[in-house]
Design a protein around this motif. Sequence first.
Motif, PDB file in Angstrom:
ATOM      1  N   ILE A  19       0.843  -1.206   0.000  1.00  8.64           N
ATOM      2  CA  ILE A  19       0.000   0.000   0.000  1.00  8.64           C
ATOM      3  C   ILE A  19       0.875   1.252   0.000  1.00  8.64           C
ATOM      4  O   ILE A  19       0.619   2.199  -0.735  1.00  8.64           O
ATOM      5  N   GLU A  20       1.921   1.251   0.799  1.00 11.22           N
ATOM      6  CA  GLU A  20       2.824   2.408   0.848  1.00 11.22           C
ATOM      7  C   GLU A  20       3.501   2.633  -0.504  1.00 11.22           C
ATOM      8  O   GLU A  20       3.644   3.764  -0.961  1.00 11.22           O
ATOM      9  N   ARG A  21       3.900   1.518  -1.140  1.00 14.04           N
ATOM     10  CA  ARG A  21       4.527   1.628  -2.461  1.00 14.04           C
ATOM     11  C   ARG A  21       3.546   2.218  -3.472  1.00 14.04           C
ATOM     12  O   ARG A  21       3.886   3.134  -4.231  1.00 14.04           O
ATOM     13  N   GLU A  88      -8.438   4.017  -6.215  1.00 15.02           N
ATOM     14  CA  GLU A  88      -9.238   2.900  -5.723  1.00 15.02           C
ATOM     15  C   GLU A  88      -8.883   1.610  -6.459  1.00 15.02           C
ATOM     16  O   GLU A  88      -8.795   0.545  -5.858  1.00 15.02           O
ATOM     17  N   SER A  89      -8.674   1.715  -7.757  1.00 18.82           N
ATOM     18  CA  SER A  89      -8.313   0.550  -8.556  1.00 18.82           C
ATOM     19  C   SER A  89      -6.975  -0.029  -8.110  1.00 18.82           C
ATOM     20  O   SER A  89      -6.822  -1.241  -7.938  1.00 18.82           O
ATOM     21  N   GLU A  90      -5.991   0.842  -7.914  1.00 15.97           N
ATOM     22  CA  GLU A  90      -4.655   0.387  -7.508  1.00 15.97           C
ATOM     23  C   GLU A  90      -4.680  -0.219  -6.106  1.00 15.97           C
ATOM     24  O   GLU A  90      -4.037  -1.228  -5.845  1.00 15.97           O
ATOM     25  N   MET A  91      -5.426   0.391  -5.195  1.00 18.05           N
ATOM     26  CA  MET A  91      -5.509  -0.127  -3.830  1.00 18.05           C
ATOM     27  C   MET A  91      -6.257  -1.448  -3.795  1.00 18.05           C
ATOM     28  O   MET A  91      -5.883  -2.363  -3.056  1.00 18.05           O
ATOM     29  N   ALA A  92      -7.308  -1.575  -4.582  1.00 12.59           N
ATOM     30  CA  ALA A  92      -8.053  -2.832  -4.626  1.00 12.59           C
ATOM     31  C   ALA A  92      -7.163  -3.953  -5.155  1.00 12.59           C
ATOM     32  O   ALA A  92      -7.208  -5.082  -4.664  1.00 12.59           O
ATOM     33  N   ARG A  93      -6.320  -3.616  -6.126  1.00 15.71           N
ATOM     34  CA  ARG A  93      -5.394  -4.607  -6.680  1.00 15.71           C
ATOM     35  C   ARG A  93      -4.382  -5.031  -5.614  1.00 15.71           C
ATOM     36  O   ARG A  93      -4.084  -6.214  -5.457  1.00 15.71           O
ATOM     37  N   ALA A  94      -3.882  -4.068  -4.837  1.00 17.73           N
ATOM     38  CA  ALA A  94      -2.870  -4.370  -3.813  1.00 17.73           C
ATOM     39  C   ALA A  94      -3.432  -5.174  -2.658  1.00 17.73           C
ATOM     40  O   ALA A  94      -2.727  -5.991  -2.078  1.00 17.73           O
ATOM     41  N   THR A  95      -4.687  -4.933  -2.338  1.00 19.24           N
ATOM     42  CA  THR A  95      -5.272  -5.609  -1.178  1.00 19.24           C
ATOM     43  C   THR A  95      -6.105  -6.812  -1.587  1.00 19.24           C
ATOM     44  O   THR A  95      -6.759  -7.421  -0.744  1.00 19.24           O
ATOM     45  N   GLY A  96      -6.108  -7.143  -2.848  1.00 23.52           N
ATOM     46  CA  GLY A  96      -6.893  -8.275  -3.326  1.00 23.52           C
ATOM     47  C   GLY A  96      -8.380  -8.031  -3.207  1.00 23.52           C
ATOM     48  O   GLY A  96      -9.156  -8.952  -3.077  1.00 23.52           O
ATOM     49  N   GLY A  97      -8.774  -6.771  -3.224  1.00 24.89           N
ATOM     50  CA  GLY A  97     -10.191  -6.418  -3.143  1.00 24.89           C
ATOM     51  C   GLY A  97     -10.721  -6.422  -1.722  1.00 24.89           C
ATOM     52  O   GLY A  97     -11.913  -6.207  -1.509  1.00 24.89           O
ATOM     53  N   LEU A  98      -9.861  -6.637  -0.736  1.00 27.16           N
ATOM     54  CA  LEU A  98     -10.334  -6.656   0.650  1.00 27.16           C
ATOM     55  C   LEU A  98     -10.756  -5.287   1.137  1.00 27.16           C
ATOM     56  O   LEU A  98     -11.645  -5.151   1.950  1.00 27.16           O
ATOM     57  N   MET A  99     -10.078  -4.244   0.628  1.00 28.34           N
ATOM     58  CA  MET A  99     -10.386  -2.883   1.062  1.00 28.34           C
ATOM     59  C   MET A  99     -10.444  -1.978  -0.169  1.00 28.34           C
ATOM     60  O   MET A  99      -9.565  -1.146  -0.372  1.00 28.34           O
ATOM     61  N   PRO A 100     -11.494  -2.110  -1.012  1.00 27.04           N
ATOM     62  CA  PRO A 100     -11.537  -1.372  -2.269  1.00 27.04           C
ATOM     63  C   PRO A 100     -11.586   0.143  -2.119  1.00 27.04           C
ATOM     64  O   PRO A 100     -11.211   0.857  -3.024  1.00 27.04           O
TER      65      PRO A 100
END
Length: 110
Positions: A19-21, A88-100
């Motif tokens: 997430i930081e990256r 939102e798209s990038e974060m959803a990808r990083a978290t596997g959709g757990l926290m869109p």
Amino acid sequence: MKGGIGGLLKQAQKMQQEIERIQKELADMRIEGSAGGGMVKAVASGAQELLEIKIDPEVVDPNDVEMLEDLVLAAVNQALENAKAKAESEMARATGGLMPNLGGMKIPGL
């Protein structure tokens, strides 16, 4: 459960690093919005910070300032919406959709 609580903590740390990256990458991104057929352009970062506004001199009419204001507002809103969608798209990808919706949230330490 494989790895137990220690495994979960490692996964959480790995997700936090990812997430930081992504947040750093988003801050460097330039995402555009436009209005008036591209006569007014706004550029925002992936961190949803407005970076730049470009106005074609042809659209500047001192007798119709309201139209220019509307175009600037539309371009800025579009740029910020595009930046939010990208985050939102990038974060959803990083978290596997757990926290869109994490991209728009301000979580201390992240």
